[in-house]
Design an enzyme around this catalytic site. Structure first.
Site, PDB file in Angstrom:
ATOM      1  CE  LYS A  33      -0.056  -0.358   5.006  1.00 46.18           C
ATOM      2  NZ  LYS A  33      -0.840  -0.620   6.214  1.00 46.18           N
ATOM      3  NE  ARG A 125      -6.579   0.909  10.504  1.00 42.04           N
ATOM      4  CZ  ARG A 125      -5.343   0.693  10.049  1.00 42.04           C
ATOM      5  NH1 ARG A 125      -4.513   1.709   9.918  1.00 42.04           N
ATOM      6  NH2 ARG A 125      -4.950  -0.528   9.741  1.00 42.04           N
ATOM      7  CE1 TYR A 245      13.050  31.640   1.855  1.00 41.72           C
ATOM      8  CE2 TYR A 245      13.177  29.245   1.827  1.00 41.72           C
ATOM      9  CZ  TYR A 245      12.925  30.443   1.181  1.00 41.72           C
ATOM     10  OH  TYR A 245      12.547  30.444  -0.137  1.00 41.72           O
ATOM     11  CG  MET A 293       9.548  23.504  -2.234  1.00 42.87           C
ATOM     12  SD  MET A 293       8.492  24.524  -3.253  1.00 42.87           S
ATOM     13  CE  MET A 293       7.637  25.515  -2.035  1.00 42.87           C
TER      14      MET A 293
HETATM   15  C1  LIG Z   1      -0.123  -1.449   6.990  1.00 43.84           C
HETATM   16  C2  LIG Z   1      -0.704  -2.721   7.463  1.00 43.84           C
HETATM   17  C3  LIG Z   1       0.130  -3.820   7.735  1.00 43.84           C
HETATM   18  C4  LIG Z   1       1.631  -3.746   7.708  1.00 43.84           C
HETATM   19  O1  LIG Z   1       2.111  -3.083   8.856  1.00 43.84           O
HETATM   20  P1  LIG Z   1       3.666  -2.875   9.133  1.00 43.84           P
HETATM   21  O2  LIG Z   1       3.682  -2.266  10.493  1.00 43.84           O
HETATM   22  O3  LIG Z   1       4.172  -1.956   8.098  1.00 43.84           O
HETATM   23  O4  LIG Z   1       4.316  -4.213   9.085  1.00 43.84           O
HETATM   24  C5  LIG Z   1      -0.484  -5.015   8.041  1.00 43.84           C
HETATM   25  N1  LIG Z   1      -1.833  -5.116   8.105  1.00 43.84           N
HETATM   26  C6  LIG Z   1      -2.649  -4.082   7.873  1.00 43.84           C
HETATM   27  C7  LIG Z   1      -4.129  -4.247   7.963  1.00 43.84           C
HETATM   28  C8  LIG Z   1      -2.111  -2.838   7.565  1.00 43.84           C
HETATM   29  O5  LIG Z   1      -2.929  -1.803   7.337  1.00 43.84           O
END
Ligand SMILES: *Cc1c(COP(=O)(O)O)cnc(C)c1O
Length: 360
Positions: A33, A125, A245, A293
Protein backbone atom coordinates in the site's frame (compact mmCIF):
# COMPACT_ATOMS: atom_id res chain seq x y z
CA UNK A 1 22.53 13.65 -15.50
CA UNK A 2 20.40 12.91 -12.49
CA UNK A 3 21.38 15.14 -9.59
CA UNK A 4 19.27 13.55 -6.88
CA UNK A 5 17.48 10.25 -6.61
CA UNK A 6 16.11 7.53 -4.37
CA UNK A 7 17.95 4.24 -4.69
CA UNK A 8 15.98 1.09 -3.93
CA UNK A 9 17.67 -2.26 -3.39
CA UNK A 10 15.14 -4.87 -4.53
CA UNK A 11 17.46 -7.74 -3.59
CA UNK A 12 17.56 -6.51 0.00
CA UNK A 13 13.76 -6.13 -0.06
CA UNK A 14 13.40 -9.77 -1.10
CA UNK A 15 15.88 -10.96 1.54
CA UNK A 16 13.87 -9.06 4.15
CA UNK A 17 10.69 -10.75 2.92
CA UNK A 18 12.35 -14.16 3.02
CA UNK A 19 13.52 -13.51 6.61
CA UNK A 20 9.96 -12.70 7.73
CA UNK A 21 8.49 -15.72 5.95
CA UNK A 22 11.14 -18.03 7.44
CA UNK A 23 10.54 -16.73 10.96
CA UNK A 24 6.74 -16.79 10.68
CA UNK A 25 6.68 -20.17 8.93
CA UNK A 26 3.71 -19.10 6.79
CA UNK A 27 3.35 -17.47 3.35
CA UNK A 28 3.56 -13.71 3.00
CA UNK A 29 0.86 -11.23 2.17
CA UNK A 30 3.23 -8.30 1.56
CA UNK A 31 1.69 -4.90 2.17
CA UNK A 32 2.52 -2.73 -0.84
CA UNK A 33 0.00 0.00 0.00
CA UNK A 34 0.94 3.67 -0.32
CA UNK A 35 3.12 2.81 -3.31
CA UNK A 36 5.06 0.28 -1.21
CA UNK A 37 5.62 2.88 1.50
CA UNK A 38 6.95 5.31 -1.08
CA UNK A 39 9.34 2.92 -2.83
CA UNK A 40 7.21 1.90 -5.84
CA UNK A 41 4.42 -0.66 -5.49
CA UNK A 42 4.68 -2.35 -8.86
CA UNK A 43 8.46 -2.82 -8.74
CA UNK A 44 8.18 -4.06 -5.16
CA UNK A 45 5.38 -6.50 -6.01
CA UNK A 46 7.15 -7.83 -9.11
CA UNK A 47 10.30 -8.44 -7.06
CA UNK A 48 8.51 -9.94 -4.05
CA UNK A 49 6.51 -12.19 -6.36
CA UNK A 50 9.60 -14.42 -6.49
CA UNK A 51 9.00 -15.35 -2.84
CA UNK A 52 5.73 -16.97 -3.86
CA UNK A 53 3.56 -14.83 -1.59
CA UNK A 54 -0.11 -15.70 -1.23
CA UNK A 55 -1.08 -12.27 -2.57
CA UNK A 56 -0.56 -8.55 -1.95
CA UNK A 57 -2.17 -5.92 0.25
CA UNK A 58 -3.10 -2.41 -0.88
CA UNK A 59 -5.21 0.39 0.56
CA UNK A 60 -7.27 1.55 -2.40
CA UNK A 61 -8.89 0.29 -5.59
CA UNK A 62 -6.58 2.53 -7.62
CA UNK A 63 -3.54 0.95 -6.01
CA UNK A 64 -4.85 -2.54 -6.76
CA UNK A 65 -5.69 -1.59 -10.32
CA UNK A 66 -2.13 -0.37 -10.86
CA UNK A 67 -0.77 -3.77 -9.84
CA UNK A 68 -3.22 -5.58 -12.14
CA UNK A 69 -2.23 -3.39 -15.08
CA UNK A 70 1.39 -4.13 -14.25
CA UNK A 71 0.79 -7.87 -14.57
CA UNK A 72 0.29 -9.02 -10.97
CA UNK A 73 -2.06 -12.00 -11.07
CA UNK A 74 -2.07 -13.14 -7.43
CA UNK A 75 -4.93 -12.13 -5.12
CA UNK A 76 -4.87 -8.47 -4.07
CA UNK A 77 -6.70 -7.41 -0.92
CA UNK A 78 -7.91 -3.82 -0.49
CA UNK A 79 -7.47 -3.18 3.22
CA UNK A 80 -9.55 -0.05 3.72
CA UNK A 81 -13.35 -0.25 3.92
CA UNK A 82 -15.02 0.09 0.55
CA UNK A 83 -18.23 1.92 -0.20
CA UNK A 84 -20.98 0.09 -2.03
CA UNK A 85 -20.49 2.21 -5.13
CA UNK A 86 -16.92 0.88 -5.44
CA UNK A 87 -18.01 -2.73 -5.87
CA UNK A 88 -17.98 -2.60 -9.67
CA UNK A 89 -14.49 -1.15 -9.79
CA UNK A 90 -13.24 -3.90 -7.46
CA UNK A 91 -14.80 -6.58 -9.65
CA UNK A 92 -13.34 -5.12 -12.81
CA UNK A 93 -9.85 -5.15 -11.33
CA UNK A 94 -10.42 -8.55 -9.71
CA UNK A 95 -9.63 -7.23 -6.22
CA UNK A 96 -10.62 -8.80 -2.91
CA UNK A 97 -12.23 -6.49 -0.34
CA UNK A 98 -11.70 -6.52 3.42
CA UNK A 99 -15.20 -6.10 4.77
CA UNK A 100 -16.77 -5.52 8.17
CA UNK A 101 -20.04 -3.76 7.47
CA UNK A 102 -23.03 -6.15 7.20
CA UNK A 103 -24.79 -4.13 4.47
CA UNK A 104 -21.66 -4.01 2.30
CA UNK A 105 -21.09 -7.73 2.92
CA UNK A 106 -24.65 -8.41 1.69
CA UNK A 107 -24.02 -6.41 -1.47
CA UNK A 108 -20.64 -7.97 -2.13
CA UNK A 109 -22.06 -11.47 -1.68
CA UNK A 110 -24.15 -10.95 -4.82
CA UNK A 111 -20.90 -10.81 -6.82
CA UNK A 112 -20.11 -14.36 -5.72
CA UNK A 113 -16.46 -13.36 -5.29
CA UNK A 114 -14.09 -13.93 -2.37
CA UNK A 115 -13.77 -11.48 0.48
CA UNK A 116 -12.06 -11.29 3.86
CA UNK A 117 -13.79 -10.44 7.10
CA UNK A 118 -12.03 -7.75 9.05
CA UNK A 119 -12.47 -8.09 12.81
CA UNK A 120 -11.82 -5.08 15.02
CA UNK A 121 -10.24 -6.41 18.20
CA UNK A 122 -9.21 -3.07 19.64
CA UNK A 123 -7.69 -0.98 16.87
CA UNK A 124 -10.91 0.99 16.56
CA UNK A 125 -10.38 1.79 12.90
CA UNK A 126 -12.15 -0.63 10.58
CA UNK A 127 -13.95 -3.94 10.68
CA UNK A 128 -16.70 -5.62 12.64
CA UNK A 129 -16.27 -5.61 16.41
CA UNK A 130 -15.15 -9.02 17.69
CA UNK A 131 -18.15 -9.19 20.04
CA UNK A 132 -20.65 -8.62 17.19
CA UNK A 133 -19.56 -11.51 14.99
CA UNK A 134 -21.88 -14.01 16.69
CA UNK A 135 -24.85 -11.74 15.91
CA UNK A 136 -24.22 -12.12 12.16
CA UNK A 137 -23.70 -15.87 12.14
CA UNK A 138 -26.55 -16.34 9.70
CA UNK A 139 -25.02 -13.82 7.28
CA UNK A 140 -21.65 -15.60 7.43
CA UNK A 141 -23.34 -18.93 6.82
CA UNK A 142 -24.78 -17.54 3.56
CA UNK A 143 -21.74 -15.51 2.63
CA UNK A 144 -18.66 -17.43 3.69
CA UNK A 145 -15.51 -15.32 3.89
CA UNK A 146 -12.39 -16.74 2.29
CA UNK A 147 -10.39 -15.17 5.08
CA UNK A 148 -10.73 -13.55 8.47
CA UNK A 149 -8.19 -11.16 9.94
CA UNK A 150 -7.46 -8.57 12.56
CA UNK A 151 -4.77 -5.93 13.12
CA UNK A 152 -2.68 -5.30 16.27
CA UNK A 153 -2.49 -1.72 17.45
CA UNK A 154 0.81 -2.02 19.38
CA UNK A 155 2.66 -5.01 17.95
CA UNK A 156 6.02 -3.26 18.31
CA UNK A 157 5.51 -3.02 22.08
CA UNK A 158 5.99 -5.91 24.44
CA UNK A 159 2.78 -5.40 26.37
CA UNK A 160 -0.37 -7.36 27.17
CA UNK A 161 -2.50 -5.72 24.47
CA UNK A 162 -1.57 -8.34 21.92
CA UNK A 163 -2.76 -11.21 24.12
CA UNK A 164 -6.04 -9.41 24.65
CA UNK A 165 -6.47 -8.82 20.92
CA UNK A 166 -5.58 -12.44 20.12
CA UNK A 167 -8.15 -13.70 22.64
CA UNK A 168 -10.81 -11.48 21.07
CA UNK A 169 -9.80 -12.66 17.60
CA UNK A 170 -10.01 -16.31 18.71
CA UNK A 171 -13.48 -15.66 20.10
CA UNK A 172 -14.60 -14.02 16.85
CA UNK A 173 -13.29 -16.94 14.77
CA UNK A 174 -15.08 -19.40 17.07
CA UNK A 175 -18.32 -17.45 16.57
CA UNK A 176 -18.22 -18.01 12.79
CA UNK A 177 -20.18 -20.95 11.38
CA UNK A 178 -16.85 -22.41 10.20
CA UNK A 179 -13.21 -21.45 10.30
CA UNK A 180 -12.33 -19.67 7.02
CA UNK A 181 -9.49 -21.19 4.96
CA UNK A 182 -7.27 -18.16 5.59
CA UNK A 183 -6.67 -16.52 8.96
CA UNK A 184 -4.18 -13.68 9.39
CA UNK A 185 -3.21 -11.09 11.94
CA UNK A 186 0.49 -10.20 12.09
CA UNK A 187 2.14 -7.12 10.67
CA UNK A 188 5.95 -7.04 10.47
CA UNK A 189 6.62 -6.04 14.10
CA UNK A 190 4.26 -8.78 15.32
CA UNK A 191 6.38 -11.41 13.51
CA UNK A 192 9.55 -9.85 14.90
CA UNK A 193 8.12 -10.25 18.43
CA UNK A 194 6.67 -13.75 18.22
CA UNK A 195 7.09 -16.76 16.00
CA UNK A 196 6.12 -19.09 14.53
CA UNK A 197 2.80 -17.70 13.41
CA UNK A 198 -0.41 -19.12 14.83
CA UNK A 199 -2.20 -18.27 11.60
CA UNK A 200 -2.03 -18.99 7.88
CA UNK A 201 -0.50 -15.78 6.42
CA UNK A 202 1.45 -12.80 7.72
CA UNK A 203 1.26 -9.21 6.49
CA UNK A 204 4.61 -7.43 6.78
CA UNK A 205 5.03 -3.91 5.48
CA UNK A 206 7.76 -1.67 6.79
CA UNK A 207 10.16 -4.53 7.57
CA UNK A 208 10.31 -5.36 3.85
CA UNK A 209 11.36 -1.77 3.23
CA UNK A 210 14.27 -2.01 5.64
CA UNK A 211 12.88 -0.72 8.92
CA UNK A 212 12.70 -2.84 12.10
CA UNK A 213 9.65 -2.42 14.31
CA UNK A 214 11.87 -2.08 17.38
CA UNK A 215 15.51 -2.54 18.40
CA UNK A 216 16.93 -5.94 19.24
CA UNK A 217 14.34 -8.11 17.48
CA UNK A 218 15.06 -11.71 16.47
CA UNK A 219 15.44 -10.67 12.82
CA UNK A 220 16.89 -7.45 11.45
CA UNK A 221 16.06 -6.06 8.01
CA UNK A 222 18.70 -4.94 5.54
CA UNK A 223 18.42 -1.28 4.52
CA UNK A 224 16.49 -0.89 1.27
CA UNK A 225 16.21 2.83 0.49
CA UNK A 226 18.87 5.48 0.05
CA UNK A 227 18.62 9.15 -0.93
CA UNK A 228 21.60 10.42 -2.88
CA UNK A 229 22.31 13.83 -4.37
CA UNK A 230 25.18 15.75 -5.89
CA UNK A 231 26.60 18.99 -4.53
CA UNK A 232 25.49 21.72 -6.94
CA UNK A 233 27.11 24.71 -5.22
CA UNK A 234 29.85 25.41 -2.73
CA UNK A 235 30.46 28.69 -0.92
CA UNK A 236 32.39 30.10 1.96
CA UNK A 237 30.53 32.08 4.60
CA UNK A 238 32.33 34.38 6.99
CA UNK A 239 32.07 34.43 10.76
CA UNK A 240 28.63 35.63 11.85
CA UNK A 241 26.94 35.24 8.45
CA UNK A 242 23.74 33.25 8.20
CA UNK A 243 22.42 30.49 5.93
CA UNK A 244 18.86 29.87 4.69
CA UNK A 245 15.40 31.18 5.60
CA UNK A 246 14.83 32.96 8.85
CA UNK A 247 18.59 33.18 9.40
CA UNK A 248 18.44 30.54 12.12
CA UNK A 249 21.96 29.24 11.39
CA UNK A 250 24.93 31.52 11.96
CA UNK A 251 28.52 30.69 11.07
CA UNK A 252 30.96 30.39 13.93
CA UNK A 253 34.16 31.23 12.14
CA UNK A 254 34.69 30.77 8.43
CA UNK A 255 32.62 27.83 7.15
CA UNK A 256 32.22 26.02 3.83
CA UNK A 257 28.65 25.35 2.80
CA UNK A 258 27.48 22.83 0.18
CA UNK A 259 24.08 23.15 -1.50
CA UNK A 260 22.32 19.91 -2.41
CA UNK A 261 19.24 19.90 -4.72
CA UNK A 262 16.88 18.07 -2.35
CA UNK A 263 14.32 19.77 -0.13
CA UNK A 264 11.10 19.24 1.70
CA UNK A 265 9.16 19.01 -1.57
CA UNK A 266 11.16 15.82 -2.20
CA UNK A 267 10.33 14.45 1.23
CA UNK A 268 13.54 15.60 2.94
CA UNK A 269 11.49 17.02 5.72
CA UNK A 270 11.70 20.53 7.08
CA UNK A 271 12.02 19.10 10.59
CA UNK A 272 15.58 18.17 9.62
CA UNK A 273 16.55 21.86 9.57
CA UNK A 274 19.87 22.16 11.48
CA UNK A 275 19.18 18.67 12.88
CA UNK A 276 19.76 16.18 10.08
CA UNK A 277 23.13 14.83 9.04
CA UNK A 278 24.24 13.35 5.75
CA UNK A 279 27.29 11.37 4.64
CA UNK A 280 30.03 12.61 2.33
CA UNK A 281 32.96 10.34 1.57
CA UNK A 282 32.59 8.67 4.92
CA UNK A 283 32.25 11.91 6.93
CA UNK A 284 29.10 13.14 8.66
CA UNK A 285 27.98 16.59 7.52
CA UNK A 286 25.27 18.52 9.40
CA UNK A 287 22.36 20.39 7.82
CA UNK A 288 23.02 24.13 8.07
CA UNK A 289 19.83 26.09 8.67
CA UNK A 290 16.36 25.54 7.31
CA UNK A 291 15.69 22.82 4.77
CA UNK A 292 14.05 24.68 1.88
CA UNK A 293 11.58 23.42 -0.70
CA UNK A 294 14.14 22.44 -3.32
CA UNK A 295 17.55 22.72 -1.67
CA UNK A 296 19.32 21.91 1.58
CA UNK A 297 22.63 23.30 2.75
CA UNK A 298 25.28 21.30 4.62
CA UNK A 299 28.31 22.41 6.59
CA UNK A 300 31.21 20.70 4.83
CA UNK A 301 34.02 22.72 6.44
CA UNK A 302 35.97 19.70 7.59
CA UNK A 303 35.83 17.86 4.27
CA UNK A 304 37.37 18.23 0.82
CA UNK A 305 33.91 18.52 -0.78
CA UNK A 306 33.88 19.41 -4.48
CA UNK A 307 31.13 20.28 -6.92
CA UNK A 308 29.38 17.15 -8.18
CA UNK A 309 30.34 15.06 -5.14
CA UNK A 310 27.78 12.55 -4.00
CA UNK A 311 26.01 13.17 -0.69
CA UNK A 312 24.06 10.35 0.99
CA UNK A 313 21.11 11.83 2.85
CA UNK A 314 19.72 8.40 3.75
CA UNK A 315 21.31 4.98 3.58
CA UNK A 316 24.77 3.49 3.44
CA UNK A 317 27.99 5.24 2.42
CA UNK A 318 31.26 3.40 3.02
CA UNK A 319 31.14 2.12 6.61
CA UNK A 320 28.49 4.52 7.83
CA UNK A 321 24.72 4.29 7.61
CA UNK A 322 21.86 6.71 8.15
CA UNK A 323 18.80 4.58 8.76
CA UNK A 324 15.19 5.54 8.10
CA UNK A 325 14.82 5.42 11.89
CA UNK A 326 17.71 7.88 12.38
CA UNK A 327 16.34 10.35 9.88
CA UNK A 328 12.78 10.01 11.18
CA UNK A 329 13.94 10.57 14.77
CA UNK A 330 15.86 13.70 13.74
CA UNK A 331 12.73 15.00 12.00
CA UNK A 332 10.48 13.94 14.90
CA UNK A 333 8.46 11.68 12.61
CA UNK A 334 7.64 8.00 12.60
CA UNK A 335 9.69 5.96 10.11
CA UNK A 336 6.41 5.24 8.31
CA UNK A 337 5.78 8.94 7.73
CA UNK A 338 9.30 9.59 6.57
CA UNK A 339 9.28 6.80 3.97
CA UNK A 340 5.79 7.43 2.66
CA UNK A 341 6.64 11.13 2.46
CA UNK A 342 9.28 10.60 -0.25
CA UNK A 343 8.07 12.34 -3.35
CA UNK A 344 8.22 11.35 -6.97
CA UNK A 345 10.21 14.42 -7.95
CA UNK A 346 13.14 12.29 -6.83
CA UNK A 347 13.48 9.68 -9.55
CA UNK A 348 13.73 6.10 -8.34
CA UNK A 349 16.70 3.96 -9.29
CA UNK A 350 16.26 0.27 -8.69
CA UNK A 351 19.15 -2.01 -7.88
CA UNK A 352 18.29 -5.51 -8.99
CA UNK A 353 21.48 -7.33 -8.04
CA UNK A 354 20.84 -10.23 -5.70
CA UNK A 355 17.24 -10.75 -6.75
CA UNK A 356 15.97 -14.33 -6.70
CA UNK A 357 16.27 -15.78 -10.21
CA UNK A 358 12.53 -16.00 -10.78
CA UNK A 359 12.02 -12.29 -10.03
CA UNK A 360 11.00 -9.97 -12.84
C1 LIG B 1 -0.12 -1.45 6.99
C2 LIG B 1 -0.70 -2.72 7.46
C3 LIG B 1 0.13 -3.82 7.73
C4 LIG B 1 1.63 -3.75 7.71
O1 LIG B 1 2.11 -3.08 8.86
P1 LIG B 1 3.67 -2.87 9.13
O2 LIG B 1 3.68 -2.27 10.49
O3 LIG B 1 4.17 -1.96 8.10
O4 LIG B 1 4.32 -4.21 9.08
C5 LIG B 1 -0.48 -5.02 8.04
N1 LIG B 1 -1.83 -5.12 8.11
C6 LIG B 1 -2.65 -4.08 7.87
C7 LIG B 1 -4.13 -4.25 7.96
C8 LIG B 1 -2.11 -2.84 7.57
O5 LIG B 1 -2.93 -1.80 7.34
Amino acid sequence: MTRAWVEIDLGAMCRNGAAVAARAGVPLLPMVKADAYGLGALRAALALDALDPWGFGVATVTEGDELRRGGITRPIIVFTPILRNEIDALRRADLTPALGDPAVIESWTRTGRPWHLQVDTGMGRAGMRWDQVAEYRELFARSRPEGVFTHFHSAELDDASRDEQEARFDAAIAALPERPPLVHAENGPAVERRAPSRWSLCRPGIFLYGVPGFDGGAITPEPVAAIRARIVELRTVEDGETVSYDATWRAEGRRRIATVPVGYADGYRRGLSSRGTALLSGARIPVAGRVTMDMTMFDVTDTDAALGDLVTLLGQDRDDLITVGDLAAAAELSPYELLTGLRLRLPRRYRTGGLPESAT
